[in-house]
Design a protein around this motif. Structure first.
Motif, PDB file in Angstrom:
ATOM      1  N   GLU A  96       0.844  -1.182   0.000  1.00 29.58           N
ATOM      2  CA  GLU A  96       0.000   0.000   0.000  1.00 29.58           C
ATOM      3  C   GLU A  96       0.888   1.244   0.000  1.00 29.58           C
ATOM      4  O   GLU A  96       1.882   1.300   0.732  1.00 29.58           O
ATOM      5  CB  GLU A  96      -0.918   0.034   1.219  1.00 29.58           C
ATOM      6  N   TYR A  97       0.501   2.206  -0.814  1.00 26.53           N
ATOM      7  CA  TYR A  97       1.223   3.475  -0.886  1.00 26.53           C
ATOM      8  C   TYR A  97       0.216   4.605  -0.658  1.00 26.53           C
ATOM      9  O   TYR A  97      -0.883   4.599  -1.228  1.00 26.53           O
ATOM     10  CB  TYR A  97       1.917   3.634  -2.236  1.00 26.53           C
ATOM     11  N   PHE A  98       0.596   5.582   0.191  1.00 25.02           N
ATOM     12  CA  PHE A  98      -0.331   6.634   0.601  1.00 25.02           C
ATOM     13  C   PHE A  98       0.238   8.015   0.267  1.00 25.02           C
ATOM     14  O   PHE A  98       1.434   8.255   0.401  1.00 25.02           O
ATOM     15  CB  PHE A  98      -0.591   6.563   2.111  1.00 25.02           C
ATOM     16  N   ILE A  99      -0.655   8.888  -0.148  1.00 26.66           N
ATOM     17  CA  ILE A  99      -0.349  10.307  -0.355  1.00 26.66           C
ATOM     18  C   ILE A  99      -1.329  11.102   0.502  1.00 26.66           C
ATOM     19  O   ILE A  99      -2.550  10.989   0.319  1.00 26.66           O
ATOM     20  CB  ILE A  99      -0.474  10.711  -1.832  1.00 26.66           C
ATOM     21  N   TYR A 100      -0.796  11.884   1.473  1.00 32.72           N
ATOM     22  CA  TYR A 100      -1.633  12.625   2.404  1.00 32.72           C
ATOM     23  C   TYR A 100      -1.574  14.123   2.086  1.00 32.72           C
ATOM     24  O   TYR A 100      -0.509  14.670   1.812  1.00 32.72           O
ATOM     25  CB  TYR A 100      -1.168  12.405   3.848  1.00 32.72           C
ATOM     26  N   ARG A 101      -2.746  14.765   2.193  1.00 32.85           N
ATOM     27  CA  ARG A 101      -2.832  16.217   2.008  1.00 32.85           C
ATOM     28  C   ARG A 101      -3.715  16.801   3.117  1.00 32.85           C
ATOM     29  O   ARG A 101      -4.924  17.001   2.918  1.00 32.85           O
ATOM     30  CB  ARG A 101      -3.388  16.546   0.628  1.00 32.85           C
ATOM     31  N   PRO A 102      -3.135  17.054   4.325  1.00 34.36           N
ATOM     32  CA  PRO A 102      -3.922  17.672   5.400  1.00 34.36           C
ATOM     33  C   PRO A 102      -4.288  19.109   5.047  1.00 34.36           C
ATOM     34  O   PRO A 102      -3.595  19.789   4.288  1.00 34.36           O
ATOM     35  CB  PRO A 102      -2.979  17.608   6.607  1.00 34.36           C
ATOM     36  N   SER A 103      -5.395  19.564   5.649  1.00 33.17           N
ATOM     37  CA  SER A 103      -5.852  20.929   5.373  1.00 33.17           C
ATOM     38  C   SER A 103      -5.043  21.967   6.133  1.00 33.17           C
ATOM     39  O   SER A 103      -4.668  23.004   5.580  1.00 33.17           O
ATOM     40  CB  SER A 103      -7.334  21.066   5.717  1.00 33.17           C
ATOM     41  N   ASN A 104      -4.764  21.712   7.410  1.00 35.98           N
ATOM     42  CA  ASN A 104      -4.100  22.697   8.256  1.00 35.98           C
ATOM     43  C   ASN A 104      -2.711  22.259   8.707  1.00 35.98           C
ATOM     44  O   ASN A 104      -1.815  23.092   8.840  1.00 35.98           O
ATOM     45  CB  ASN A 104      -4.965  23.008   9.477  1.00 35.98           C
ATOM     46  N   PHE A 105      -2.524  20.982   8.978  1.00 39.74           N
ATOM     47  CA  PHE A 105      -1.216  20.506   9.404  1.00 39.74           C
ATOM     48  C   PHE A 105      -0.253  20.492   8.226  1.00 39.74           C
ATOM     49  O   PHE A 105      -0.650  20.306   7.065  1.00 39.74           O
ATOM     50  CB  PHE A 105      -1.311  19.103   9.999  1.00 39.74           C
ATOM     51  N   SER A 106       1.014  20.683   8.538  1.00 37.64           N
ATOM     52  CA  SER A 106       2.021  20.641   7.478  1.00 37.64           C
ATOM     53  C   SER A 106       2.308  19.213   7.027  1.00 37.64           C
ATOM     54  O   SER A 106       2.741  18.993   5.902  1.00 37.64           O
ATOM     55  CB  SER A 106       3.324  21.302   7.964  1.00 37.64           C
ATOM     56  N   ARG A 107       2.050  18.247   7.923  1.00 39.22           N
ATOM     57  CA  ARG A 107       2.305  16.843   7.611  1.00 39.22           C
ATOM     58  C   ARG A 107       1.236  15.974   8.282  1.00 39.22           C
ATOM     59  O   ARG A 107       0.579  16.414   9.224  1.00 39.22           O
ATOM     60  CB  ARG A 107       3.708  16.413   8.074  1.00 39.22           C
ATOM     61  N   ALA A 108       1.124  14.747   7.803  1.00 39.29           N
ATOM     62  CA  ALA A 108       0.209  13.780   8.419  1.00 39.29           C
ATOM     63  C   ALA A 108       1.000  13.031   9.496  1.00 39.29           C
ATOM     64  O   ALA A 108       1.684  12.041   9.215  1.00 39.29           O
ATOM     65  CB  ALA A 108      -0.348  12.810   7.378  1.00 39.29           C
ATOM     66  N   TRP A 109       0.913  13.513  10.733  1.00 38.20           N
ATOM     67  CA  TRP A 109       1.761  13.001  11.810  1.00 38.20           C
ATOM     68  C   TRP A 109       1.497  11.526  12.083  1.00 38.20           C
ATOM     69  O   TRP A 109       0.365  11.071  12.174  1.00 38.20           O
ATOM     70  CB  TRP A 109       1.534  13.816  13.081  1.00 38.20           C
ATOM     71  N   GLN A 110       2.599  10.785  12.186  1.00 38.17           N
ATOM     72  CA  GLN A 110       2.624   9.364  12.547  1.00 38.17           C
ATOM     73  C   GLN A 110       2.002   8.449  11.481  1.00 38.17           C
ATOM     74  O   GLN A 110       1.830   7.260  11.713  1.00 38.17           O
ATOM     75  CB  GLN A 110       1.919   9.127  13.884  1.00 38.17           C
ATOM     76  N   LYS A 111       1.701   8.973  10.292  1.00 42.35           N
ATOM     77  CA  LYS A 111       1.124   8.152   9.228  1.00 42.35           C
ATOM     78  C   LYS A 111       2.236   7.668   8.295  1.00 42.35           C
ATOM     79  O   LYS A 111       3.002   8.475   7.758  1.00 42.35           O
ATOM     80  CB  LYS A 111       0.100   8.958   8.425  1.00 42.35           C
ATOM     81  N   PRO A 112       2.358   6.347   8.051  1.00 45.55           N
ATOM     82  CA  PRO A 112       3.416   5.846   7.150  1.00 45.55           C
ATOM     83  C   PRO A 112       3.070   6.131   5.690  1.00 45.55           C
ATOM     84  O   PRO A 112       1.895   6.150   5.310  1.00 45.55           O
ATOM     85  CB  PRO A 112       3.432   4.342   7.432  1.00 45.55           C
ATOM     86  N   ASP A 113       4.101   6.345   4.883  1.00 50.61           N
ATOM     87  CA  ASP A 113       3.842   6.612   3.473  1.00 50.61           C
ATOM     88  C   ASP A 113       3.663   5.326   2.664  1.00 50.61           C
ATOM     89  O   ASP A 113       3.101   5.374   1.566  1.00 50.61           O
ATOM     90  CB  ASP A 113       4.945   7.480   2.868  1.00 50.61           C
ATOM     91  N   PHE A 114       4.124   4.179   3.168  1.00 56.02           N
ATOM     92  CA  PHE A 114       3.837   2.903   2.511  1.00 56.02           C
ATOM     93  C   PHE A 114       3.959   1.772   3.528  1.00 56.02           C
ATOM     94  O   PHE A 114       4.665   1.885   4.539  1.00 56.02           O
ATOM     95  CB  PHE A 114       4.756   2.664   1.303  1.00 56.02           C
ATOM     96  N   ILE A 115       3.284   0.685   3.244  1.00 54.17           N
ATOM     97  CA  ILE A 115       3.332  -0.533   4.057  1.00 54.17           C
ATOM     98  C   ILE A 115       3.373  -1.721   3.108  1.00 54.17           C
ATOM     99  O   ILE A 115       2.538  -1.823   2.191  1.00 54.17           O
ATOM    100  CB  ILE A 115       2.113  -0.660   4.994  1.00 54.17           C
ATOM    101  N   PHE A 116       4.338  -2.617   3.319  1.00 51.56           N
ATOM    102  CA  PHE A 116       4.444  -3.832   2.515  1.00 51.56           C
ATOM    103  C   PHE A 116       4.510  -5.032   3.454  1.00 51.56           C
ATOM    104  O   PHE A 116       5.295  -5.040   4.408  1.00 51.56           O
ATOM    105  CB  PHE A 116       5.686  -3.795   1.625  1.00 51.56           C
TER     106      PHE A 116
END
Length: 603
Positions: free
Chosen positions: A483-503
């Motif tokens: 799984e590969y993830f792309i996060y775009r939060p509205s107010n936070f600069s980053r998606a805290w503690q969220k992994p960008d991929f899991i295999f």
């Protein structure tokens, strides 16, 4: 006178003869005139005329006679005649069926016991009924833990205890299933850097007091956390669940849990739901209703007292509810499967918000299920209970605010299929828009970053998924998922503690039902985090925060089981086989390689 009379008589006779002659002549002439040319008149020597008629000749033609003789159908009629017989009835015993259960032999009991490094005990016991057409039941108990700490990480001991059972009753048209579980989890908030002098100042520890520091590290009460969970589940379902019947199908469920924590948190969650459907011609009309209520009593603030022990204060109670109603139509047309409906939901807390979500799914089979393209568009109000949050991240603080996440839109598409009877695959992508998505950030009120608070933000998330599975009977199974993830939060600069991929990669190999080998491989991508103290890793300083990334890590578990016979076996497990003390959650490294071995007994 007589002479005259004689003469007169003669004259009359002559006149009569003459008259007759003329009449005959006229008739003969007329007859001769009516004859056709087949009649001829010949004159000869003599004293009168002779008429000779031409002879009529009848033609004779040959007659065709077929050599095949057609015979008429001969019908026979047999006169029935009944033969008189005598018989007598003899009494026999009723037949008896001997039912032999197919499949492997069942045992009522199963015991698994073992021990491993870090003083890790393991004990598991299951006791259940055998095959029955009337009912099924079972009891289970399990305990494991670790009574040794991770080096240089203070007190990292933990213990888990599970007790429970289930009961299932089979009726003619319905099934009743129930389950009760009790769970107790005890562990420590050990995520501290004992080389950081600022940490000792935060807790009021003299850095020159070696005995005080040692007592602080090994304390069993300063950072202790306990959870007690009582979990109840009920299901009542009709047995005619297939599409080959037009009878009404019903599924209903009731879920309840009560959770207590070490710092005066209690949660009562109640979920009541029902699902029903009716098949009319080729369309299936379905509906789902759920009533979801959650009550939380939690402290508003957790603070440290003069002994550096966490104390709760200002208790508050909040109750929220979710109502869901999902009517839809499920249809099959040859290779096309289509689901169309809407989802009406209400999120009720201080204010009530109502939502109308699409509930659309479609799939089409190509080449006899070799390729099945599919897609859909759905939405949902996701219940966030404290029990679900602490199972995801056990180091959460009880004074964290709790909100429900609204999945406003989830559009997905993909293709799945089976290239053979052994090989299956699935490829998909999705785009989600989430309101009030929670993120884990360091807690600085009652801890020095060794607990987490929850903060919320709207999030747009794009995901890509690929998975394959190969299975050959029960002897070999290999499955991989990425799984590969792309996060775009509205107010936070980053998606805290969220992994960008899991295999993940899992495999099972059964050698002649004697030796069973299992392995699990995990590869988790980096996670963006921040802290208020300077970390040892490369960081960026932004908004008074030290922002850095937890590195990608690999975890591997390997196990082997030797089955001496159907009742006794021995096993050995290697957890975290790579021996890396990686951090999945910020400041909380895991144990190094853990070797666990033991036996299993069926009775």
């Amino acid at each position: 006178m007589k002479l005259i009379q004689r003469k007169l008589r003669k004259m009359k006779i002559n006149r009569l003869q003459i008259l007759l002659f003329f009449i005959s002549a006229i008739l003969s002439f007329s007859s001769v005139a009516q004859q056709n040319e087949n009649t001829e008149t010949f004159l000869g020597i003599g004293s009168g005329n002779r008429k000779i008629a031409k002879i009529q000749k009848t033609p004779i033609f040959p007659i065709h006679t077929d050599s095949v003789t057609i015979l008429d159908d001969v019908k026979y009629y047999l006169e029935p005649k009944r033969h008189m017989t005598n018989y007598s009835i003899e009494n026999i015993k009723p037949a008896r069926l001997k039912i032999t259960a197919n499949g492997d032999k069942l045992y009522r009991g199963y015991l698994k016991a073992g021990a491993g490094t870090y003083l890790t005990p393991l004990l598991e016991l299951n006791y259940a009924s055998k095959r029955s057409r009337d009912e099924s039941w079972g009891l289970n108990a399990r305990t494991n833990g670790s009574f040794s700490s991770i080096k240089e990480m203070g007190n990292t001991k933990f213990s888990d205890l599970n007790l429970g059972g289930y009961y299932q009753k089979f009726f003619m048209n319905y099934d009743l299933w129930s389950e009760v579980q009790y769970e107790r989890n005890s562990y420590q908030f050990y995520g501290l850097n004992y080389n950081d002098n600022s940490m000792y100042q935060f807790y009021g520890i003299d850095i020159n007091d070696s005995l005080g520091i040692e007592s602080f590290k090994n304390s069993d009460t300063l950072f202790k956390q306990n959870y007690d969970l009582l979990d109840l589940h009920l299901k009542f379902n009709s047995r005619n669940t297939g599409r080959d019947t037009n009878k009404l199908r019903i599924k209903s469920w009731l879920d309840f849990h009560h959770l207590n924590s070490n710092y005066n948190l209690s949660e009562n969650h109640f979920l009541l739901g029902a699902h029903s459907g009716w098949l009319i011609l080729d369309e299936e009309f379905l509906g789902t209703f759920e009533l979801d209520i959650n009550n939380v009593n939690s402290p508003d603030i957790l603070e440290l007292d003069e002994n550096n022990i966490i104390q709760p204060s200002n208790q508050s109670s909040t109750t929220s509810g979710i109502v869901r109603f999902r009517p839809h139509i499920y249809s099959r047309k040859n290779n096309l499967i289509f689901k169309a409906g809407i989802s009406l939901q209400a999120n009720i807390n201080e204010n009530a918000k109502f939502y109308v979500f699409p509930d659309l799914e479609v799939s089409y089979s190509l080449f006899n299920n070799v390729f099945i393209p599919y897609g859909g568009w759905v939405g949902n109000v996701q219940r966030n209970t404290f029990n679900d949050i602490r199972l995801e991240n056990p180091f959460i603080s009880e004074d964290s605010p709790l909100q429900n996440t609204v999945q406003k839109s989830n559009i997905f598409a993909g293709v799945r299929g089976s290239l053979s009877s052994k090989f299956t695959f699935n490829l998909s992508s999705s785009l989600q828009n989430l309101d009030s998505m929670y993120f884990f950030v360091p807690d600085t009120t009652s801890s020095y970053g060794n607990k987490f608070q929850m903060m919320y933000d709207n999030l747009s998330q794009t995901s890509f998924l690929g998975e394959i599975t190969y299975q050959e009977l029960e002897k070999l199974k290999i499955s991989a998922k990425g799984e590969y993830f792309i996060y775009r939060p509205s107010n936070f600069s980053r998606a805290w503690q969220k992994p960008d991929f899991i295999f993940t990669l899992s495999s099972l190999l059964d050698l002649s039902d004697k030796i069973v080998l299992k392995s699990d491989f995990y590869l988790v991508g980096k996670r963006d985090v921040f802290s208020y103290s300077e970390p040892e890793l490369i960081y960026e300083f932004e908004d008074d925060k030290y922002i850095y990334s937890l590195p990608t890590f690999v975890d591997m578990n390997i196990s082997a089981e030797y089955r001496y016979n159907q009742k006794v076996s021995a096993f050995i497990q290697f957890n975290n086989f790579t021996a890396k003390k990686y951090q999945y959650w910020q400041n909380f490294p895991v144990q190094s390689i853990n070797i666990l071995g033991g036996i299993t007994i069926s009775f």
